[in-house]
Scaffold this motif. Structure first.
Motif, short mmCIF file in Angstrom:
data_model
loop_
_atom_site.label_atom_id
_atom_site.label_comp_id
_atom_site.label_asym_id
_atom_site.label_seq_id
_atom_site.Cartn_x
_atom_site.Cartn_y
_atom_site.Cartn_z
N ILE A 3 -0.57 -1.18 0.19
CA ILE A 3 -1.11 -2.48 -0.21
C ILE A 3 -2.17 -2.29 -1.29
N ALA A 4 -3.08 -1.41 -1.03
CA ALA A 4 -4.14 -1.08 -1.98
C ALA A 4 -4.47 0.40 -1.78
N ASP A 5 -5.42 0.90 -2.55
CA ASP A 5 -5.77 2.32 -2.43
C ASP A 5 -6.20 2.69 -1.02
N THR A 6 -6.78 1.76 -0.31
CA THR A 6 -7.31 2.06 1.02
C THR A 6 -6.50 1.45 2.15
N ILE A 7 -5.47 0.69 1.85
CA ILE A 7 -4.69 0.00 2.90
C ILE A 7 -3.23 0.43 2.83
N LEU A 8 -2.75 0.95 3.94
CA LEU A 8 -1.35 1.35 4.08
C LEU A 8 -0.79 0.72 5.34
#
Length: 96
Positions: A3-8
């Motif tokens: 989803i983002a660099d910190t969200i998987l």
């Protein structure tokens, strides 16, 4: 699904079903399952912060089921893969 660099998001929390699309498209639309129904198990998700989950429930509205799943349907394209990509993109934007 990134989803983002910190969200998987774990792929096991996403279920995709291919269904027949409604609306115009000629006879082809009645024969193939080109639309996609994406279900995201928000209740079982462990990677999103609680604040993000509450925000997502608020944004989802009627697309949220009682068991805590977010349901998105994409059927604007004739191709299955384009509908699949559209549904995943919508999920990504809602979470962002």
């Amino acid at each position: 699904m990134l989803i983002a660099d910190t969200i998987l998001i774990d792929e096991t929390e996403i279920e995709e079903r291919f269904i027949r699309a409604s609306g115009p498209g000629g006879q082809h639309v009645n024969k193939t399952e080109s639309a996609v129904q994406l279900r995201f198990d928000l209740a079982g998700n462990t990677s999103l912060p609680d604040a993000a989950k509450r925000r997502l429930v608020r944004l989802a509205g009627s697309r949220m089921t009682k068991d805590g799943s977010l349901v998105l349907k994409a059927d604007s394209h004739r191709e299955r893969e384009r509908n699949r990509a559209e549904a995943r993109n919508r999920l990504r934007k809602l979470i962002e």
